[in-house]
Write an enzyme that holds these catalytic residues in place. Structure first.
Site, short mmCIF file in Angstrom:
data_model
loop_
_atom_site.label_atom_id
_atom_site.label_comp_id
_atom_site.label_asym_id
_atom_site.label_seq_id
_atom_site.Cartn_x
_atom_site.Cartn_y
_atom_site.Cartn_z
N GLY A 1 0.53 -5.04 0.86
CA GLY A 1 -0.65 -5.11 0.00
C GLY A 1 -0.37 -5.79 -1.33
N GLU B 1 4.47 -5.24 7.30
CA GLU B 1 3.72 -4.14 7.93
C GLU B 1 4.17 -3.84 9.35
OE1 GLU B 1 2.36 -6.62 6.20
OE2 GLU B 1 0.90 -5.81 4.80
N ALA C 1 0.87 -1.17 0.00
CA ALA C 1 0.00 0.00 0.00
C ALA C 1 0.91 1.23 0.00
CB ALA C 1 -0.87 -0.01 1.24
N GLU D 1 -0.63 -9.40 -0.61
CA GLU D 1 -2.06 -9.69 -0.42
C GLU D 1 -2.80 -9.69 -1.75
OE1 GLU D 1 -2.00 -6.53 2.55
OE2 GLU D 1 -3.19 -7.82 3.86
#
Ligand code: COA
Length: 259
Positions: free
Chosen positions: A112, A135, A66, A115
């Protein structure tokens, strides 16, 4: 459709979606999430598309996570809303797509990005691919399904270790863990995924959709088996099952219509 942060092309009924922010290692900012959502809706709805590939622009990254620059202004509510919106409009939509969506991981797949690859139906990677959920280095946890999808794939203990340490693993470790199905040279990656999709395109599309639904509904209890039996029964409502059985008995290639 034209996008600011994505490149899309359709060839042989395969839609290739390339996240195109190579200068930021294809990090998922608000625009990428919104555009990915639109591109996936297009995959769902377009009669010209039978399957899709998600990949990253450049030779370095699939998606490096992200976009961290958007994190500073978040609070508990907006943070949860960001995760929920991404999960509902992109990650779940990919996972539940009625058409196959495959991740072609061509470099860093972190946070992300990991993911995003995990949300796809399966992953083929280039030799330089790297996977991780770092993260915790930022005081965060995965928010786009990582604690759930990674655990399903690699089991509790490996998921605990990977997410707690934030370790970045090689493509070959990821293959050994069951995250990656196959590793190929980077310049062969898209061709390899297209070859697999070409095989899938010869199968009955409604059966493929039911395979995705059943595997997504995997459950250790009787419910998983019951769901499969129901979907098996529903296959007999299709014209394609009649064509498939007739073609076998007549010793010819089946011509499926997706009906
Ligand atoms: N969000 C925002 N920008 C990112 C980013 C992210 N997740 N990952 C990389 N970038 C940006 C960098 O800030 C840099 O931008 P700049 O040139 O304007 O400074 C550019 O992409 C290139 O990255 P850089 O860090 O210089 O490349 P590197 O080869 O030295 O390191 C990584 C590569 C992947 C190890 C490193 O970029 C990294 O750790 N990224 C963050 C990974 C992460 O924590 N993801 C989870 C987020 S929740």
């Amino acid at each position: 459709m034209q996008y600011q942060t994505l490149l899309t092309s359709i060839e042989d009924s395969i839609c290739t979606i390339t996240i195109n922010r190579p200068e930021k290692l294809n990090a998922l900012n608000k625009t990428v999430i919104e555009e990915l959502s639109d591109a996936i809706v297009e995959v769902y709805n377009s009669m010209d598309i039978k399957s899709a590939i998600i990949t990253g622009a450049g030779e370095k990254a699939f998606v490096a996570g992200a976009d961290i620059s958007e994190f500073l202004q978040l609070d508990a509510n907006t943070g949860e809303a960001l995760a929920r919106k991404g999960q509902e409009t992109v990650f779940d939509k990919i996972a539940n797509s009625p058409k196959p969506i495959i991740a072609a991981v061509n470099g860093f797949a972190l946070g992300g990005g990991c993911e995003l690859a995990l949300a796809c139906h399966f992953i083929i990677a280039s030799k330089n691919a790297k996977f991780g959920q770092p993260e915790v280095n930022l005081g965060l946890i995965p928010g786009y399904g990582g604690t759930q999808r990674l655990t399903q794939l690699v089991g509790k203990n490996r998921a605990m270790q990977l997410i707690m340490t934030g370790e970045i693993i090689s493509a070959s470790d990821a293959q050994q863990y069951g995250i990656v199905n196959k590793i190929v040279e980077q310049n062969e990656l898209l061709n390899e995924v297209k070859k697999v999709l070409a095989v899938i395109h010869t199968k009955a599309p409604l059966a493929i959709t039911k395979v995705i639904e059943c595997i997504n509904n995997f459950d250790y209890t009787q419910e998983g088996y019951d769901f499969e039996m129901k979907k098996f029964g529903e296959c007999f409502l299709t014209e394609d099952v009649k064509e498939g059985a007739a073609a076998f008995l007549e010793k010819r290639k089946a011509e499926f219509k997706g009906k």
